[in-house]
Write a protein that holds these residues in place. Structure first.
Motif, short mmCIF file in Angstrom:
data_model
loop_
_atom_site.label_atom_id
_atom_site.label_comp_id
_atom_site.label_asym_id
_atom_site.label_seq_id
_atom_site.Cartn_x
_atom_site.Cartn_y
_atom_site.Cartn_z
N HIS A 35 0.93 -1.13 0.13
CA HIS A 35 -0.23 -0.08 -0.14
C HIS A 35 0.90 1.32 -0.16
CE1 HIS A 35 -3.19 2.86 1.07
NE2 HIS A 35 -3.93 1.96 0.60
N TRP A 36 0.42 2.40 -0.55
CA TRP A 36 1.25 3.57 -0.85
C TRP A 36 1.67 4.21 0.52
CZ3 TRP A 36 -0.16 7.96 1.33
CH2 TRP A 36 -1.38 8.40 1.31
N THR A 37 0.73 3.98 1.48
CA THR A 37 1.14 4.36 2.99
C THR A 37 2.34 3.93 3.42
OG1 THR A 37 -0.56 2.76 3.91
CG2 THR A 37 -1.25 4.85 3.26
N GLN A 38 2.69 2.47 3.02
CA GLN A 38 3.92 1.93 3.54
C GLN A 38 5.06 2.81 2.94
OE1 GLN A 38 4.09 -2.08 2.12
NE2 GLN A 38 5.69 -2.55 3.69
N TRP A 39 5.26 3.24 1.94
CA TRP A 39 6.17 4.15 1.48
C TRP A 39 6.07 5.56 2.31
CZ3 TRP A 39 10.71 3.26 0.27
CH2 TRP A 39 11.19 2.08 -0.71
N GLY A 40 4.85 5.80 2.58
CA GLY A 40 4.64 7.22 3.19
C GLY A 40 5.49 7.09 4.74
N LEU A 41 5.04 5.99 5.23
CA LEU A 41 5.82 5.85 6.66
C LEU A 41 7.39 5.74 6.48
CD1 LEU A 41 3.40 3.27 8.13
CD2 LEU A 41 3.55 5.72 8.47
N VAL A 42 7.92 4.77 5.60
CA VAL A 42 9.10 4.51 5.22
C VAL A 42 10.13 5.95 4.97
CG1 VAL A 42 10.97 3.68 3.81
CG2 VAL A 42 8.90 2.28 4.45
N LEU A 43 9.45 6.85 4.24
CA LEU A 43 9.98 8.06 3.82
C LEU A 43 10.16 8.81 4.91
CD1 LEU A 43 8.20 8.93 0.63
CD2 LEU A 43 10.54 8.36 0.71
N GLY A 44 9.40 9.11 6.21
CA GLY A 44 9.85 9.50 7.36
C GLY A 44 11.22 9.22 7.90
N GLU A 45 11.50 7.90 7.84
CA GLU A 45 12.59 7.41 8.41
C GLU A 45 13.70 7.67 7.34
OE1 GLU A 45 14.44 5.24 11.33
OE2 GLU A 45 12.53 5.85 11.41
N VAL A 46 13.39 7.65 6.18
CA VAL A 46 14.50 7.83 5.28
C VAL A 46 15.07 9.32 5.47
CG1 VAL A 46 14.80 8.12 2.98
CG2 VAL A 46 14.00 5.96 3.52
N LEU A 47 14.11 10.12 5.60
CA LEU A 47 14.47 11.67 5.56
C LEU A 47 15.33 12.00 6.78
CD1 LEU A 47 11.10 13.41 4.42
CD2 LEU A 47 13.29 13.04 3.10
N LYS A 48 14.93 11.32 7.80
CA LYS A 48 15.82 11.49 9.10
C LYS A 48 17.14 11.03 9.10
CE LYS A 48 12.96 9.30 12.10
NZ LYS A 48 12.46 8.58 13.29
N SER A 49 17.20 10.00 8.15
CA SER A 49 18.68 9.30 8.19
C SER A 49 19.44 9.93 7.06
CB SER A 49 18.27 7.75 7.43
OG SER A 49 17.68 7.16 8.34
#
Length: 422
Positions: A407-421
């Motif tokens: 589901h696209w929301t999965q990437w929505g959540l992952v991108l929050g973690e990616v941006l922090k990294s």
């Protein structure tokens, strides 16, 4: 009063970072277009299942030689062939991977003294030893069997070089290989219309030259498939798009009947063909159900790719495809520029996965790949890029290649973690 597409009840905390919220609002029309694509492709799949008269008895599977089964193989092959517009198809658990299925297709089409022409630049890393472009150690590459090989380099814009292609096919060119997806190259993936145009140019120079399309990551991304525009064979993996995130293994070859039968003989043995090979019932049911779910799962992956491009382009990263342009596969590449960022990106994806979130992906050598590669794939099916994953070779320009997402929301959540990294 207009309601935002992302409006949520006041008592629910918005789980997305502001960059993702902004991107989702901006992508409303693109997401709606994907929903229409899903409806179109689901209609095609449903019709094929009905025409094949799929019933619960087809899920029974079989053991041993696989002779005593209830018609599940034939029904699945028939439905798959109709879905992709092919004369025939073989969909089997015995294919180890997409590379294995593609290899069976290439060996079906080529004989000693023939020439294989790759028309979309260098093929994916895992095909280099199959072709003989990279030494296979005498284990039976096409080159070991006397098959010659050439490439048509890509144009400067990353697309097919149409001018070079006009004169590239020779009398000894018996197979033209078209890789639909970008692979590990920084290039545009090919649309089915581009593939159809290339096929006309190839056949115009040598009508006896067969065209084989590596269809990995491309299934259900458009409303048509390569056999509908003249491809002789296509091949791919079931733990990518057409497995719908639940097929546990397997691959397929589809196209002209005589070539599908030749590929089946390479998978099994001459004389055995398509009428053997056991498939346990739980796997057979997953194949049918995964195929039915595929348009929906691919649609979510496409939305995820739009979201990745929108968010990371806004942060100044180069992305391929560009934001809001039509997709030809489910791969979204992001150029990160250095080893550290690539590792950090993949580590962030792994931390955000449902399986193995506590592990840290480590770059290393992997069978079939020319460079060190790092994989992040906390998936229920090992290596299932249709669920949600990313990977990338540790070489310039240090691009990460993102795939899948239930589901696209999965990437929505992952991108929050990616941006922090990052």
């Amino acid at each position: 009063m207009a309601i935002s597409p992302l409006s949520i009840p006041l008592n629910v905390i918005n789980p997305f970072v502001p960059e993702v919220v902004k991107a989702v609002d901006a992508l409303h029309l693109e997401f709606r277009g994907v929903d229409n694509l899903v409806a179109c492709n689901t209609t095609r799949v449903l019709r094929a299942f009905q025409n094949a008269r799929v019933g619960s008895h087809h899920f029974g599977g079989c053991t041993g030689y696989g002779h005593d089964e209830a018609g599940g193989r034939a029904a699945l092959d028939q439905a798959f062939a109709e879905i992709v517009g092919a004369e025939s198809a073989i969909v089997r658990s015995q294919f180890f991977s997409g590379t294995h299925a593609i290899t069976c297709a290439l060996f079906a089409l080529l004989r000693p003294g023939d020439e294989l022409l790759a028309v979309a630049g260098a093929p994916y890393d895992t095909l280099e030893e199959v072709i003989g472009k990279r030494d296979s150690g005498g284990l039976g590459s096409l080159q070991d069997f006397g098959v010659k090989y050439r490439e048509v380099p890509l144009a400067e814009d990353g697309g097919l070089d149409w001018n070079l292609l006009m004169s590239a096919v020779k009398p000894k060119t018996k197979c033209a290989l078209i890789q639909r997806s970008c692979g590990y190259s920084w290039r545009r993936s090919l649309s089915v219309n581009d593939i159809g145009r290339a096929i006309k140019i190839i056949k115009g120079q040598n009508p006896s030259c067969s065209v084989m399309v590596d269809n990995c990551y491309g299934e259900f991304v458009e409303s048509i498939e390569p056999p509908m525009v003249g491809a002789d064979l296509i091949a791919g993996s079931l733990i990518k798009n057409p497995g719908g995130t639940i097929a546990p293994c397997g691959g397929y070859v589809a196209g002209k009947q005589k070539w599908v039968e030749a590929a089946a003989a390479r998978l099994s043995a001459p004389g055995l063909g398509m009428d053997c090979g056991s498939t346990p019932g739980d796997i057979m049911r997953a194949f049918f159900q995964g195929l039915f779910l595929s348009p929906q799962m691919v649609g979510e992956a496409i939305k995820g790719s739009f979201l990745i491009a929108e968010v990371l382009a806004s942060k100044g990263y180069k992305v391929q495809p560009l934001p809001r342009v039509p997709r030809s596969d489910t791969v979204q590449a992001v150029q990160l520029g250095n080893r550290q960022r690539l590792l950090a990106f993949c580590e962030a994806v792994q931390r955000s996965s449902p399986v193995g979130s506590y592990t840290k992906p480590i770059a290393g050598t992997t069978a079939g790949y020319a460079s060190e590669v790092i994989f992040a794939d906390g998936t229920f099916i090992d290596g299932s890029t249709s669920e949600l994953s990313c990977d990338g070779p540790l070489r310039e320009p240090f691009a990460v290649f993102c795939q899948g997402g239930t589901h696209w929301t999965q990437w929505g959540l992952v991108l929050g973690e990616v941006l922090k990294s990052l």
